[in-house]
Design a protein around this motif. Structure first.
Motif, PDB file in Angstrom:
ATOM      1  N   ASP A  52       0.818  -1.203   0.000  1.00 47.56           N
ATOM      2  CA  ASP A  52       0.000   0.000   0.000  1.00 47.56           C
ATOM      3  C   ASP A  52       0.859   1.262   0.000  1.00 47.56           C
ATOM      4  O   ASP A  52       0.720   2.147  -0.841  1.00 47.56           O
ATOM      5  N   PHE A  55       2.910   1.626  -3.183  1.00 49.49           N
ATOM      6  CA  PHE A  55       2.129   2.147  -4.297  1.00 49.49           C
ATOM      7  C   PHE A  55       1.948   3.658  -4.185  1.00 49.49           C
ATOM      8  O   PHE A  55       2.119   4.403  -5.157  1.00 49.49           O
ATOM      9  N   THR A  56       1.655   4.116  -2.964  1.00 49.12           N
ATOM     10  CA  THR A  56       1.513   5.559  -2.754  1.00 49.12           C
ATOM     11  C   THR A  56       2.804   6.286  -3.077  1.00 49.12           C
ATOM     12  O   THR A  56       2.797   7.330  -3.737  1.00 49.12           O
ATOM     13  N   VAL A  59       3.352   6.549  -6.898  1.00 51.18           N
ATOM     14  CA  VAL A  59       2.538   7.552  -7.579  1.00 51.18           C
ATOM     15  C   VAL A  59       2.966   8.955  -7.190  1.00 51.18           C
ATOM     16  O   VAL A  59       3.106   9.852  -8.041  1.00 51.18           O
ATOM     17  N   ILE A  60       3.217   9.177  -5.893  1.00 48.26           N
ATOM     18  CA  ILE A  60       3.585  10.519  -5.446  1.00 48.26           C
ATOM     19  C   ILE A  60       4.967  10.900  -5.964  1.00 48.26           C
ATOM     20  O   ILE A  60       5.230  12.072  -6.271  1.00 48.26           O
ATOM     21  N   ALA A  62       6.156  10.011  -8.887  1.00 52.68           N
ATOM     22  CA  ALA A  62       5.934  10.446 -10.275  1.00 52.68           C
ATOM     23  C   ALA A  62       5.341  11.847 -10.305  1.00 52.68           C
ATOM     24  O   ALA A  62       5.771  12.704 -11.093  1.00 52.68           O
ATOM     25  N   ILE A  63       4.362  12.107  -9.420  1.00 58.13           N
ATOM     26  CA  ILE A  63       3.707  13.418  -9.434  1.00 58.13           C
ATOM     27  C   ILE A  63       4.689  14.511  -9.036  1.00 58.13           C
ATOM     28  O   ILE A  63       4.719  15.588  -9.641  1.00 58.13           O
ATOM     29  N   ILE A  66       6.912  15.341 -11.876  1.00 55.40           N
ATOM     30  CA  ILE A  66       6.200  16.186 -12.847  1.00 55.40           C
ATOM     31  C   ILE A  66       6.158  17.633 -12.356  1.00 55.40           C
ATOM     32  O   ILE A  66       6.388  18.576 -13.114  1.00 55.40           O
ATOM     33  N   PHE A  67       5.895  17.812 -11.046  1.00 54.78           N
ATOM     34  CA  PHE A  67       5.837  19.169 -10.482  1.00 54.78           C
ATOM     35  C   PHE A  67       7.169  19.889 -10.651  1.00 54.78           C
ATOM     36  O   PHE A  67       7.221  21.034 -11.106  1.00 54.78           O
ATOM     37  N   ALA A  70       7.852  20.760 -14.261  1.00 50.43           N
ATOM     38  CA  ALA A  70       6.988  21.853 -14.719  1.00 50.43           C
ATOM     39  C   ALA A  70       7.489  23.193 -14.191  1.00 50.43           C
ATOM     40  O   ALA A  70       7.540  24.188 -14.932  1.00 50.43           O
ATOM     41  N   VAL A  71       7.893  23.207 -12.916  1.00 50.38           N
ATOM     42  CA  VAL A  71       8.415  24.457 -12.355  1.00 50.38           C
ATOM     43  C   VAL A  71       9.704  24.870 -13.049  1.00 50.38           C
ATOM     44  O   VAL A  71       9.902  26.039 -13.398  1.00 50.38           O
ATOM     45  N   LYS A  74       8.954  26.341 -16.339  1.00 49.84           N
ATOM     46  CA  LYS A  74       8.369  27.676 -16.294  1.00 49.84           C
ATOM     47  C   LYS A  74       9.354  28.744 -15.861  1.00 49.84           C
ATOM     48  O   LYS A  74       9.329  29.848 -16.371  1.00 49.84           O
TER      49      LYS A  74
ATOM     50  N   PRO B  37      -5.007  -3.825  -1.654  1.00 49.40           N
ATOM     51  CA  PRO B  37      -4.166  -2.687  -1.296  1.00 49.40           C
ATOM     52  C   PRO B  37      -4.521  -1.450  -2.097  1.00 49.40           C
ATOM     53  O   PRO B  37      -4.858  -1.541  -3.283  1.00 49.40           O
ATOM     54  N   GLY B  38      -4.401  -0.315  -1.480  1.00 51.39           N
ATOM     55  CA  GLY B  38      -4.777   0.923  -2.152  1.00 51.39           C
ATOM     56  C   GLY B  38      -6.178   1.325  -1.759  1.00 51.39           C
ATOM     57  O   GLY B  38      -6.904   0.576  -1.117  1.00 51.39           O
ATOM     58  N   GLN B  42      -4.886   6.575  -3.347  1.00 56.89           N
ATOM     59  CA  GLN B  42      -4.066   6.072  -4.456  1.00 56.89           C
ATOM     60  C   GLN B  42      -4.809   6.193  -5.776  1.00 56.89           C
ATOM     61  O   GLN B  42      -4.212   6.521  -6.807  1.00 56.89           O
ATOM     62  N   ILE B  56       0.598  17.663 -19.904  1.00 58.27           N
ATOM     63  CA  ILE B  56       1.979  18.046 -20.194  1.00 58.27           C
ATOM     64  C   ILE B  56       2.353  17.664 -21.619  1.00 58.27           C
ATOM     65  O   ILE B  56       3.006  18.424 -22.335  1.00 58.27           O
ATOM     66  N   LEU B 137      -0.812  21.951  -9.516  1.00 56.24           N
ATOM     67  CA  LEU B 137       0.008  22.172 -10.709  1.00 56.24           C
ATOM     68  C   LEU B 137      -0.459  23.400 -11.460  1.00 56.24           C
ATOM     69  O   LEU B 137       0.358  24.185 -11.962  1.00 56.24           O
ATOM     70  N   ILE B 140       0.900  26.474  -9.714  1.00 58.93           N
ATOM     71  CA  ILE B 140       2.333  26.670  -9.975  1.00 58.93           C
ATOM     72  C   ILE B 140       2.545  27.275 -11.352  1.00 58.93           C
ATOM     73  O   ILE B 140       3.231  28.288 -11.518  1.00 58.93           O
ATOM     74  N   SER B 144       3.824  31.253 -12.155  1.00 63.10           N
ATOM     75  CA  SER B 144       5.091  31.536 -12.837  1.00 63.10           C
ATOM     76  C   SER B 144       4.845  32.249 -14.157  1.00 63.10           C
ATOM     77  O   SER B 144       5.645  33.082 -14.568  1.00 63.10           O
TER      78      SER B 144
END
Lengths: 80, 151
Positions: A52, A55-56, A59-60, A62-63, A66-67, A70-71, A74, B37-38, B42, B56, B137, B140, B144
Motif C-alpha cells: 500500500d 504504491f503511494t 505515484v507521489i 511520479a507526481i 512532474i511538479f 513543470a516548475v 516555467k 491494497p490501495g 491512491q 503536459i 500544478l 504553480i 510563474s
C-alpha cells in the motif's frame, strides 16, 4: 538472512542518492536523481511488506517529478 | 502509419500507452479498494497522473480542461461526500463517525452494505485528491506565467 543484505544495500543506495541530490550542481539532474530515490524507497517498502505504502510512494514520486519539471520549465533554469 | 500530431514518436507513444492504462488502473483501484491494497488516495493520485501526463504532453489547454476554480469546487464536493456519508451513519443511529453498520440504506447482506459505504467514501477521497493535485500544478504554472509576464 539474505533479505537483510538486500535491505542494507537498498538503504546504502538511499544514502548515496541523497548525497548525490545534495551535491549535484545541475537542477534537472537533481530532479531525475530524486525520482530514483523514490524508486529505491518503493523497493524498500515492498520488501518490508507494505504494498500500500509502496504504491503511494510510487505515484507521489511520479507526481512530484512532474511538479519539479513543470516548475523548472516555467522558471527557465535548466542548468546550474 | 502513426500520425506525428504532437511532438514526435516518443511523446506520442508514451501518451497512447501510459495515460489510458494509468486511468484504467486508477478506476480498478477505486472499485476494488475495500479488499485490496490501495484506496481512495491512491486512486485519486493515479487518475491525476493520467490527467497531468496528458496535459503536459498534449499541451495545457487541449485535454481535460479543468479550470482552477472548478477544481477547487470539485475538491470541496469530494470532501463533502466523505463527510456526508459519515453524517448519514450518525443520522442512522451510530455512536461514532463512519460506523458502517448504521448506514441508513439497507442492503443485505451486511458486508455488501459495508462495501457500498466504503465505496462512497472512496469516491469522495479520490475526487478530492485528484482535483487538489490538478489545482496545485495549475497554481504553480499560472503563478510563474504571471511572473514571466510582469518581468
Amino acid at each position: 538472512m539474505q533479505i537483510y543484505f538486500v535491505e542494507a544495500v537498498l538503504l546504502v543506495f538511499l544514502i548515496l542518492i541523497t548525497c548525490a541530490v545534495i551535491f549535484c550542481k545541475d537542477i534537472l539532474s537533481a530532479v531525475v536523481i530524486y525520482s530514483s530515490f523514490s524508486f529505491t524507497a518503493v523497493l524498500l517498502y515492498l520488501m518490508m511488506g507494505s504494498p500500500d505504502v509502496a504504491f503511494t510512494e510510487c505515484v507521489i514520486g511520479a507526481i512530484s517529478t512532474i511538479f519539479f519539471v513543470a516548475v523548472l520549465r516555467k522558471i527557465d533554469r535548466w542548468c546550474d | 502509419m502513426m500520425k506525428d500530431a504532437f511532438g514526435g514518436i516518443v511523446l506520442s507513444t508514451s501518451f497512447r500507452w501510459l495515460v489510458p492504462f494509468s486511468i484504467v488502473y486508477g478506476v480498478i483501484i477505486l472499485c476494488l479498494g475495500e479488499y485490496s491494497p490501495g484506496g481512495g488516495f491512491q486512486a485519486g493520485a493515479l487518475l491525476s497522473v493520467g490527467v497531468l501526463l496528458s496535459r503536459i504532453i498534449l499541451g495545457w489547454d487541449t485535454t481535460f480542461d479543468v479550470k482552477g476554480t472548478t477544481s477547487v469546487w470539485l475538491a470541496g464536493a469530494g470532501t463533502f461526500l466523505y463527510a456526508f456519508t459519515g453524517w448519514l451513519t450518525l443520522l442512522g443511529g451510530a455512536d461514532y463517525f463512519l460506523d458502517y453498520n448504521f448506514f441508513p440504506i439497507h442492503i443485505e447482506p451486511m458486508h455488501e452494505m459495508h462495501a457500498w459505504s466504503i465505496f462512497l467514501i472512496e469516491i469522495g477521497v479520490a475526487t478530492c485528491v485528484m482535483m487538489t493535485i490538478i489545482n496545485l500544478l495549475e497554481a504553480i504554472v499560472k503563478r510563474s506565467e504571471e511572473n514571466v509576464g510582469s518581468n
